[in-house]
Design a protein around this motif. Structure first.
Motif, PDB file in Angstrom:
ATOM      1  N   ARG A   1      10.561   4.009   0.588  1.00  8.01           N
ATOM      2  CA  ARG A   1       9.487   4.734   1.275  1.00  8.01           C
ATOM      3  C   ARG A   1       9.942   6.145   1.643  1.00  8.01           C
ATOM      4  O   ARG A   1      11.073   6.349   2.070  1.00  8.01           O
ATOM      5  CB  ARG A   1       9.070   3.968   2.540  1.00  8.01           C
ATOM      6  CG  ARG A   1       8.706   2.522   2.273  1.00  8.01           C
ATOM      7  CD  ARG A   1       8.380   1.796   3.548  1.00  8.01           C
ATOM      8  NE  ARG A   1       7.113   2.210   4.098  1.00  8.01           N
ATOM      9  CZ  ARG A   1       5.959   1.576   3.886  1.00  8.01           C
ATOM     10  NH1 ARG A   1       5.930   0.505   3.131  1.00  8.01           N
ATOM     11  NH2 ARG A   1       4.855   2.014   4.421  1.00  8.01           N
ATOM     12  N   PHE A   2       9.029   7.095   1.475  1.00 10.25           N
ATOM     13  CA  PHE A   2       9.322   8.510   1.746  1.00 10.25           C
ATOM     14  C   PHE A   2       8.151   9.087   2.514  1.00 10.25           C
ATOM     15  O   PHE A   2       6.994   8.725   2.273  1.00 10.25           O
ATOM     16  CB  PHE A   2       9.509   9.272   0.427  1.00 10.25           C
ATOM     17  CG  PHE A   2      10.573   8.688  -0.456  1.00 10.25           C
ATOM     18  CD1 PHE A   2      11.875   9.157  -0.410  1.00 10.25           C
ATOM     19  CD2 PHE A   2      10.274   7.636  -1.319  1.00 10.25           C
ATOM     20  CE1 PHE A   2      12.862   8.604  -1.217  1.00 10.25           C
ATOM     21  CE2 PHE A   2      11.247   7.064  -2.123  1.00 10.25           C
ATOM     22  CZ  PHE A   2      12.548   7.553  -2.079  1.00 10.25           C
ATOM     23  N   PHE A   3       8.466  10.003   3.436  1.00 15.43           N
ATOM     24  CA  PHE A   3       7.429  10.624   4.273  1.00 15.43           C
ATOM     25  C   PHE A   3       7.550  12.128   4.137  1.00 15.43           C
ATOM     26  O   PHE A   3       8.663  12.672   4.069  1.00 15.43           O
ATOM     27  CB  PHE A   3       7.661  10.200   5.726  1.00 15.43           C
ATOM     28  CG  PHE A   3       6.956  11.051   6.740  1.00 15.43           C
ATOM     29  CD1 PHE A   3       5.570  11.016   6.857  1.00 15.43           C
ATOM     30  CD2 PHE A   3       7.675  11.897   7.582  1.00 15.43           C
ATOM     31  CE1 PHE A   3       4.922  11.812   7.797  1.00 15.43           C
ATOM     32  CE2 PHE A   3       7.042  12.683   8.524  1.00 15.43           C
ATOM     33  CZ  PHE A   3       5.660  12.641   8.627  1.00 15.43           C
ATOM     34  N   GLY A   4       6.407  12.821   4.101  1.00 14.95           N
ATOM     35  CA  GLY A   4       6.500  14.276   4.049  1.00 14.95           C
ATOM     36  C   GLY A   4       5.158  14.940   3.859  1.00 14.95           C
ATOM     37  O   GLY A   4       4.101  14.306   3.948  1.00 14.95           O
TER      38      GLY A   4
ATOM     39  N   GLN B   1      -2.389   7.652  -7.145  1.00 11.50           N
ATOM     40  CA  GLN B   1      -3.264   7.243  -6.049  1.00 11.50           C
ATOM     41  C   GLN B   1      -3.741   5.832  -6.351  1.00 11.50           C
ATOM     42  O   GLN B   1      -3.879   5.461  -7.518  1.00 11.50           O
ATOM     43  CB  GLN B   1      -4.480   8.156  -5.954  1.00 11.50           C
ATOM     44  CG  GLN B   1      -4.182   9.556  -5.489  1.00 11.50           C
ATOM     45  CD  GLN B   1      -5.427  10.416  -5.464  1.00 11.50           C
ATOM     46  OE1 GLN B   1      -6.262  10.335  -6.360  1.00 11.50           O
ATOM     47  NE2 GLN B   1      -5.543  11.245  -4.449  1.00 11.50           N
ATOM     48  N   LEU B   2      -4.036   5.062  -5.326  1.00 15.45           N
ATOM     49  CA  LEU B   2      -4.609   3.726  -5.523  1.00 15.45           C
ATOM     50  C   LEU B   2      -6.129   3.860  -5.627  1.00 15.45           C
ATOM     51  O   LEU B   2      -6.765   4.466  -4.753  1.00 15.45           O
ATOM     52  CB  LEU B   2      -4.231   2.822  -4.342  1.00 15.45           C
ATOM     53  CG  LEU B   2      -4.669   1.361  -4.458  1.00 15.45           C
ATOM     54  CD1 LEU B   2      -4.030   0.689  -5.668  1.00 15.45           C
ATOM     55  CD2 LEU B   2      -4.306   0.596  -3.198  1.00 15.45           C
TER      56      LEU B   2
ATOM     57  N   GLY C   1       1.826  12.322   4.534  1.00 15.17           N
ATOM     58  CA  GLY C   1       1.575  10.986   3.972  1.00 15.17           C
ATOM     59  C   GLY C   1       2.852  10.353   3.473  1.00 15.17           C
ATOM     60  O   GLY C   1       3.957  10.866   3.693  1.00 15.17           O
ATOM     61  N   LEU C   2       2.675   9.229   2.778  1.00 15.98           N
ATOM     62  CA  LEU C   2       3.811   8.423   2.313  1.00 15.98           C
ATOM     63  C   LEU C   2       3.846   8.342   0.802  1.00 15.98           C
ATOM     64  O   LEU C   2       2.794   8.345   0.148  1.00 15.98           O
ATOM     65  CB  LEU C   2       3.689   6.986   2.845  1.00 15.98           C
ATOM     66  CG  LEU C   2       3.664   6.757   4.353  1.00 15.98           C
ATOM     67  CD1 LEU C   2       3.386   5.282   4.633  1.00 15.98           C
ATOM     68  CD2 LEU C   2       4.993   7.170   4.981  1.00 15.98           C
ATOM     69  N   VAL C   3       5.046   8.236   0.262  1.00 19.15           N
ATOM     70  CA  VAL C   3       5.243   7.838  -1.130  1.00 19.15           C
ATOM     71  C   VAL C   3       5.956   6.495  -1.087  1.00 19.15           C
ATOM     72  O   VAL C   3       6.915   6.320  -0.327  1.00 19.15           O
ATOM     73  CB  VAL C   3       6.093   8.879  -1.896  1.00 19.15           C
ATOM     74  CG1 VAL C   3       6.626   8.288  -3.191  1.00 19.15           C
ATOM     75  CG2 VAL C   3       5.268  10.122  -2.196  1.00 19.15           C
ATOM     76  N   ILE C   4       5.462   5.536  -1.875  1.00 16.68           N
ATOM     77  CA  ILE C   4       6.082   4.204  -1.905  1.00 16.68           C
ATOM     78  C   ILE C   4       6.503   3.895  -3.343  1.00 16.68           C
ATOM     79  O   ILE C   4       5.675   3.975  -4.265  1.00 16.68           O
ATOM     80  CB  ILE C   4       5.103   3.140  -1.362  1.00 16.68           C
ATOM     81  CG1 ILE C   4       4.800   3.453   0.103  1.00 16.68           C
ATOM     82  CG2 ILE C   4       5.690   1.732  -1.514  1.00 16.68           C
ATOM     83  CD1 ILE C   4       3.670   2.665   0.708  1.00 16.68           C
TER      84      ILE C   4
ATOM     85  N   ARG D   1       0.868   8.062  -2.096  1.00 12.88           N
ATOM     86  CA  ARG D   1       1.053   7.880  -3.540  1.00 12.88           C
ATOM     87  C   ARG D   1       2.012   6.719  -3.804  1.00 12.88           C
ATOM     88  O   ARG D   1       2.899   6.447  -3.002  1.00 12.88           O
ATOM     89  CB  ARG D   1       1.661   9.131  -4.171  1.00 12.88           C
ATOM     90  CG  ARG D   1       0.760  10.343  -4.159  1.00 12.88           C
ATOM     91  CD  ARG D   1      -0.361  10.207  -5.186  1.00 12.88           C
ATOM     92  NE  ARG D   1      -0.985  11.478  -5.484  1.00 12.88           N
ATOM     93  CZ  ARG D   1      -1.885  12.079  -4.712  1.00 12.88           C
ATOM     94  NH1 ARG D   1      -2.275  11.522  -3.588  1.00 12.88           N
ATOM     95  NH2 ARG D   1      -2.404  13.240  -5.070  1.00 12.88           N
ATOM     96  N   TYR D   2       1.831   6.067  -4.959  1.00 16.55           N
ATOM     97  CA  TYR D   2       2.728   4.997  -5.392  1.00 16.55           C
ATOM     98  C   TYR D   2       3.476   5.440  -6.652  1.00 16.55           C
ATOM     99  O   TYR D   2       2.856   5.978  -7.577  1.00 16.55           O
ATOM    100  CB  TYR D   2       1.936   3.722  -5.697  1.00 16.55           C
ATOM    101  CG  TYR D   2       1.379   3.071  -4.457  1.00 16.55           C
ATOM    102  CD1 TYR D   2       2.146   2.188  -3.712  1.00 16.55           C
ATOM    103  CD2 TYR D   2       0.089   3.367  -4.015  1.00 16.55           C
ATOM    104  CE1 TYR D   2       1.643   1.596  -2.567  1.00 16.55           C
ATOM    105  CE2 TYR D   2      -0.414   2.788  -2.861  1.00 16.55           C
ATOM    106  CZ  TYR D   2       0.359   1.896  -2.145  1.00 16.55           C
ATOM    107  OH  TYR D   2      -0.132   1.316  -1.004  1.00 16.55           O
ATOM    108  N   LEU D   3       4.781   5.198  -6.657  1.00 16.14           N
ATOM    109  CA  LEU D   3       5.562   5.463  -7.859  1.00 16.14           C
ATOM    110  C   LEU D   3       5.575   4.183  -8.684  1.00 16.14           C
ATOM    111  O   LEU D   3       5.972   3.123  -8.188  1.00 16.14           O
ATOM    112  CB  LEU D   3       6.998   5.867  -7.504  1.00 16.14           C
ATOM    113  CG  LEU D   3       7.132   7.057  -6.543  1.00 16.14           C
ATOM    114  CD1 LEU D   3       8.602   7.343  -6.270  1.00 16.14           C
ATOM    115  CD2 LEU D   3       6.434   8.294  -7.102  1.00 16.14           C
TER     116      LEU D   3
END
Ligand code: SF4
Ligand code: SF4
Length: 231
Positions: free
Chosen positions: A162-165, A185-186, A4-7, A197-199
């Motif tokens: 943006r980060f992927f992992g 989480q939204l 998934g992504l972290v934004i 996930r959102y930072l």
């Protein structure tokens, strides 16, 4: 594995580069085309996997713009999958990526009604539903250099927001960021358990100004800096 992504909402500048890179990659890749309707006329619209919303938070003059990129969250408990009557929507066991089999989709829209994140888009030209694939045709492509095996949006983002992992790997960058920056989480209350996930934006500590006269140069500079960092 749970990809998934972290934004990072603190550093996203709302430039839409990720949305355009996504559109370009997926239109020319295995998922495409992502159709455009009236692209050069009035009221153009089209199919996008990733859209950036902009919100104004707080009261002017202390308001702040939050740029909020949104695409499929690759939810753990995804009702878009369970409601699909043809089995076109599915979640891969090996990495958690939610995909749509275009050959089975009949465009009934059930999944888009079930998705609370607005992540699904009906392509009126093909009559099928489309959504973010996490660039499945990039991230496993062994002909690409390892550094390029990431979603197009992540590689493109000029702000490195943006980060992927793999969220199952506690040592991955995405897991570390979520731990260190309270990644959220939204709308978790809906029970879809989204992977992305959102930072949250960082809260800046204001510089104390009580020790200086407000009309002095030092006071004015400190006030200006406080205003700038609060934005
Ligand atoms: S964000 Fe929407 S489309 Fe994506 S997995 Fe979750 S419910 Fe399904
Ligand atoms: S490319 Fe990066 S900075 Fe630009 S809108 Fe997307 S996430 Fe935000």
């Amino acid at each position: 594995m749970r990809l998934g992504l972290v934004i990072d909402l603190d550093t996203c500048v709302g430039c839409h580069a990720c949305a355009v890179a996504c559109k370009q990659w997926n239109t020319s890749g295995t998922t495409g085309p992502l159709t455009d309707y009236r692209p050069y006329g009035a009221d153009p619209s089209g199919v996008w996997f990733n859209r950036i919303r902009h919100y104004e938070v707080g009261e002017y003059p202390n308001s702040k713009t939050i740029n909020f990129p949104m695409s499929c969250m690759h939810c753990e408990d995804a009702d878009c999958v369970t409601v699909c009557p043809t089995g076109a929507s599915y979640k891969r066991k090996e990495d958690g990526v939610v995909l749509i089999d275009q050959t089975k989709c009949m465009g009934c829209n059930y999944c888009s009604w079930a998705c609370p994140y607005g992540a699904r888009e009906l392509d009126r030209e093909s009559g099928t539903m489309k959504k973010c694939t996490l660039c499945i045709d990039r991230i496993y492509d062994e002909t690409l250099a390892e550094i390029d095996r990431q979603p197009a949006c992540v590689i493109t983002c000029p702000a490195h927001a943006r980060f992927f992992g793999d969220f199952d790997d506690q040592n991955s960058e995405v897991s570390r960021l979520v731990r260190e920056r309270d990644g959220m989480q939204l709308m978790p209350e809906l029970g879809y358990n989204p992977t992305n996930r959102y930072l949250p934006p960082r809260i800046n500590t204001p510089i104390p100004t009580e020790d200086v006269r407000r009309d002095s140069l030092a006071g004015k500079v400190k006030e200006w800096v406080n205003k700038a960092v609060a934005r």
